[in-house]
Design a protein around this motif. Structure first.
Motif, PDB file in Angstrom:
ATOM      1  N   GLY A  88       0.788  -1.220   0.000  1.00 35.65           N
ATOM      2  CA  GLY A  88       0.000   0.000   0.000  1.00 35.65           C
ATOM      3  C   GLY A  88       0.823   1.273   0.000  1.00 35.65           C
ATOM      4  O   GLY A  88       0.273   2.367  -0.047  1.00 35.65           O
ATOM      5  N   SER A  89       2.142   1.151   0.030  1.00 35.55           N
ATOM      6  CA  SER A  89       2.982   2.354   0.060  1.00 35.55           C
ATOM      7  C   SER A  89       3.134   3.000  -1.315  1.00 35.55           C
ATOM      8  O   SER A  89       3.619   4.126  -1.415  1.00 35.55           O
ATOM      9  CB  SER A  89       4.364   2.046   0.650  1.00 35.55           C
ATOM     10  N   GLY A  90       2.728   2.305  -2.367  1.00 28.51           N
ATOM     11  CA  GLY A  90       2.808   2.873  -3.705  1.00 28.51           C
ATOM     12  C   GLY A  90       4.038   2.453  -4.484  1.00 28.51           C
ATOM     13  O   GLY A  90       4.450   3.135  -5.423  1.00 28.51           O
ATOM     14  N   LYS A  91       4.618   1.314  -4.109  1.00 32.13           N
ATOM     15  CA  LYS A  91       5.861   0.863  -4.752  1.00 32.13           C
ATOM     16  C   LYS A  91       5.730   0.752  -6.267  1.00 32.13           C
ATOM     17  O   LYS A  91       6.598   1.220  -7.001  1.00 32.13           O
ATOM     18  CB  LYS A  91       6.299  -0.492  -4.185  1.00 32.13           C
ATOM     19  N   SER A  92       4.660   0.146  -6.744  1.00 34.91           N
ATOM     20  CA  SER A  92       4.503  -0.047  -8.191  1.00 34.91           C
ATOM     21  C   SER A  92       4.297   1.276  -8.910  1.00 34.91           C
ATOM     22  O   SER A  92       4.925   1.534  -9.941  1.00 34.91           O
ATOM     23  CB  SER A  92       3.335  -0.991  -8.477  1.00 34.91           C
ATOM     24  N   THR A  93       3.422   2.118  -8.383  1.00 32.77           N
ATOM     25  CA  THR A  93       3.158   3.417  -9.007  1.00 32.77           C
ATOM     26  C   THR A  93       4.418   4.266  -9.043  1.00 32.77           C
ATOM     27  O   THR A  93       4.792   4.811 -10.086  1.00 32.77           O
ATOM     28  CB  THR A  93       2.045   4.156  -8.234  1.00 32.77           C
ATOM     29  N   VAL A  94       5.092   4.368  -7.904  1.00 36.61           N
ATOM     30  CA  VAL A  94       6.312   5.172  -7.831  1.00 36.61           C
ATOM     31  C   VAL A  94       7.417   4.528  -8.672  1.00 36.61           C
ATOM     32  O   VAL A  94       8.134   5.214  -9.399  1.00 36.61           O
ATOM     33  CB  VAL A  94       6.763   5.368  -6.367  1.00 36.61           C
ATOM     34  N   GLY A  95       7.543   3.212  -8.593  1.00 35.33           N
ATOM     35  CA  GLY A  95       8.568   2.513  -9.362  1.00 35.33           C
ATOM     36  C   GLY A  95       8.435   2.736 -10.856  1.00 35.33           C
ATOM     37  O   GLY A  95       9.429   3.011 -11.542  1.00 35.33           O
ATOM     38  N   LYS A  96       7.217   2.651 -11.367  1.00 37.01           N
ATOM     39  CA  LYS A  96       6.992   2.894 -12.803  1.00 37.01           C
ATOM     40  C   LYS A  96       7.355   4.324 -13.170  1.00 37.01           C
ATOM     41  O   LYS A  96       7.973   4.575 -14.210  1.00 37.01           O
ATOM     42  CB  LYS A  96       5.536   2.608 -13.162  1.00 37.01           C
ATOM     43  N   ALA A  97       6.991   5.279 -12.312  1.00 42.36           N
ATOM     44  CA  ALA A  97       7.301   6.683 -12.588  1.00 42.36           C
ATOM     45  C   ALA A  97       8.810   6.937 -12.536  1.00 42.36           C
ATOM     46  O   ALA A  97       9.346   7.676 -13.367  1.00 42.36           O
ATOM     47  CB  ALA A  97       6.562   7.578 -11.588  1.00 42.36           C
ATOM     48  N   VAL A  98       9.496   6.333 -11.567  1.00 42.97           N
ATOM     49  CA  VAL A  98      10.950   6.481 -11.467  1.00 42.97           C
ATOM     50  C   VAL A  98      11.618   5.876 -12.699  1.00 42.97           C
ATOM     51  O   VAL A  98      12.529   6.466 -13.284  1.00 42.97           O
ATOM     52  CB  VAL A  98      11.493   5.847 -10.164  1.00 42.97           C
ATOM     53  N   ALA A  99      11.163   4.707 -13.109  1.00 45.56           N
ATOM     54  CA  ALA A  99      11.732   4.050 -14.292  1.00 45.56           C
ATOM     55  C   ALA A  99      11.567   4.933 -15.528  1.00 45.56           C
ATOM     56  O   ALA A  99      12.510   5.098 -16.313  1.00 45.56           O
ATOM     57  CB  ALA A  99      11.082   2.691 -14.508  1.00 45.56           C
ATOM     58  N   GLU A 100      10.395   5.519 -15.680  1.00 44.42           N
ATOM     59  CA  GLU A 100      10.160   6.399 -16.823  1.00 44.42           C
ATOM     60  C   GLU A 100      11.046   7.638 -16.729  1.00 44.42           C
ATOM     61  O   GLU A 100      11.674   8.040 -17.710  1.00 44.42           O
ATOM     62  CB  GLU A 100       8.684   6.814 -16.866  1.00 44.42           C
ATOM     63  N   GLN A 101      11.125   8.219 -15.549  1.00 45.97           N
ATOM     64  CA  GLN A 101      11.920   9.421 -15.313  1.00 45.97           C
ATOM     65  C   GLN A 101      13.398   9.185 -15.616  1.00 45.97           C
ATOM     66  O   GLN A 101      14.071  10.059 -16.150  1.00 45.97           O
ATOM     67  CB  GLN A 101      11.722   9.824 -13.853  1.00 45.97           C
ATOM     68  N   LEU A 102      13.896   7.985 -15.279  1.00 39.75           N
ATOM     69  CA  LEU A 102      15.314   7.679 -15.451  1.00 39.75           C
ATOM     70  C   LEU A 102      15.605   6.866 -16.720  1.00 39.75           C
ATOM     71  O   LEU A 102      16.743   6.465 -16.945  1.00 39.75           O
ATOM     72  CB  LEU A 102      15.837   6.907 -14.231  1.00 39.75           C
ATOM     73  N   SER A 103      14.574   6.615 -17.523  1.00 41.09           N
ATOM     74  CA  SER A 103      14.708   5.812 -18.747  1.00 41.09           C
ATOM     75  C   SER A 103      15.295   4.438 -18.450  1.00 41.09           C
ATOM     76  O   SER A 103      16.226   3.978 -19.120  1.00 41.09           O
ATOM     77  CB  SER A 103      15.555   6.541 -19.794  1.00 41.09           C
ATOM     78  N   LEU A 104      14.744   3.783 -17.432  1.00 36.48           N
ATOM     79  CA  LEU A 104      15.175   2.445 -17.043  1.00 36.48           C
ATOM     80  C   LEU A 104      14.012   1.472 -17.187  1.00 36.48           C
ATOM     81  O   LEU A 104      12.853   1.866 -17.202  1.00 36.48           O
ATOM     82  CB  LEU A 104      15.668   2.433 -15.588  1.00 36.48           C
ATOM     83  N   THR A 105      14.333   0.208 -17.250  1.00 33.41           N
ATOM     84  CA  THR A 105      13.316  -0.838 -17.301  1.00 33.41           C
ATOM     85  C   THR A 105      12.687  -0.990 -15.923  1.00 33.41           C
ATOM     86  O   THR A 105      13.377  -0.945 -14.909  1.00 33.41           O
ATOM     87  CB  THR A 105      13.964  -2.180 -17.727  1.00 33.41           C
ATOM     88  N   PHE A 106      11.368  -1.193 -15.882  1.00 37.24           N
ATOM     89  CA  PHE A 106      10.653  -1.422 -14.628  1.00 37.24           C
ATOM     90  C   PHE A 106      10.311  -2.899 -14.492  1.00 37.24           C
ATOM     91  O   PHE A 106       9.878  -3.538 -15.449  1.00 37.24           O
ATOM     92  CB  PHE A 106       9.358  -0.607 -14.573  1.00 37.24           C
ATOM     93  N   VAL A 107      10.499  -3.434 -13.280  1.00 38.06           N
ATOM     94  CA  VAL A 107      10.150  -4.819 -12.979  1.00 38.06           C
ATOM     95  C   VAL A 107       9.291  -4.837 -11.721  1.00 38.06           C
ATOM     96  O   VAL A 107       9.655  -4.229 -10.705  1.00 38.06           O
ATOM     97  CB  VAL A 107      11.423  -5.677 -12.765  1.00 38.06           C
ATOM     98  N   GLU A 108       8.169  -5.528 -11.775  1.00 33.99           N
ATOM     99  CA  GLU A 108       7.287  -5.701 -10.623  1.00 33.99           C
ATOM    100  C   GLU A 108       7.746  -6.927  -9.846  1.00 33.99           C
ATOM    101  O   GLU A 108       7.660  -8.055 -10.344  1.00 33.99           O
ATOM    102  CB  GLU A 108       5.837  -5.875 -11.095  1.00 33.99           C
ATOM    103  N   GLY A 109       8.247  -6.718  -8.641  1.00 34.54           N
ATOM    104  CA  GLY A 109       8.775  -7.803  -7.821  1.00 34.54           C
ATOM    105  C   GLY A 109       7.751  -8.873  -7.481  1.00 34.54           C
ATOM    106  O   GLY A 109       8.109 -10.048  -7.322  1.00 34.54           O
TER     107      GLY A 109
END
Length: 188
Positions: free
Chosen positions: A26-47
């Motif tokens: 519930g902390s927002g890991k997926s939402t924040v992770g996807k946004a960080v990946a987009e911001q840094l042009s990195l691949t996102f992986v859902e643990g």
């Protein structure tokens, strides 16, 4: 936020960063992770996608995982992280990694390139968010077990802590400024 020395120490590692977005359900890991990946042009992986079916079934039934349950999950995540490191790629992984030992295992797989973004959240807000989710395997009754397991980021762990209730744009700006190696060429 952890000290700037942590980011600087990790920036010495060659190659784009491996960013681990951690926190309770519930902390927002997926939402924040996807946004960080987009911001840094990195691949996102859902643990969560690395959990064996038995783990998902156990959590869906309302039973907390123990260290033995988490072992194959952590091993699979470590393999994925190691693959990105060997390929010279950066990666953002949304992953609870609630205990220091779990993060240390993933850090070892990253060869010094792991940087943690811990999304701090209070128990009541986590429970409220999880209880309103639909279609997710994690029931709200497991929120307490997440807090019992939680070991927040330690001062010697490269990374930073963000309030999970802060707005995404503010958090992204802070992460972009803090992630070691940001601006290095990355490969997808």
């Amino acid at each position: 936020m952890n000290g700037a020395a942590n980011g600087a120490a990790n920036a010495a590692a060659k190659g784009p960063p491996i960013v681990l977005v951690v926190g309770v359900s519930g902390s927002g890991k997926s939402t924040v992770g996807k946004a960080v990946a987009e911001q840094l042009s990195l691949t996102f992986v859902e643990g969560d996608g690395f959990h064996p079916a038995a783990n998902l079934a156990k959590m869906t039934a309302g039973h907390a995982l123990d260290d033995a349950d988490r072992e194959p999950w952590l091993r699979a995540l470590a393999v994925r992280i190691r693959h990105s490191v060997e390929a010279g790629e950066g990666l953002v992984v949304a992953c609870s990694a609630l205990r220091r030992a779990y993060r240390d295992e993933l850090r070892a797989a990253a060869g010094g390139r792991l940087w943690c973004l811990y999304l701090a959240l209070d128990r009541d807000t986590a429970w409220d968010r999880v209880s309103r989710r639909t279609g997710h395997f994690m029931p709200a009754r497991l929120v307490d077990s997440q807090f019992e397991t939680l070991e927040p980021l330690q001062p010697d762990e490269p990374g930073m802590t963000l309030d999970a209730t802060d707005g995404l744009p503010v958090g992204l700006a802070r992460v972009r400024a803090a992630v070691p190696g940001f601006g290095e060429p990355t490969a997808h």
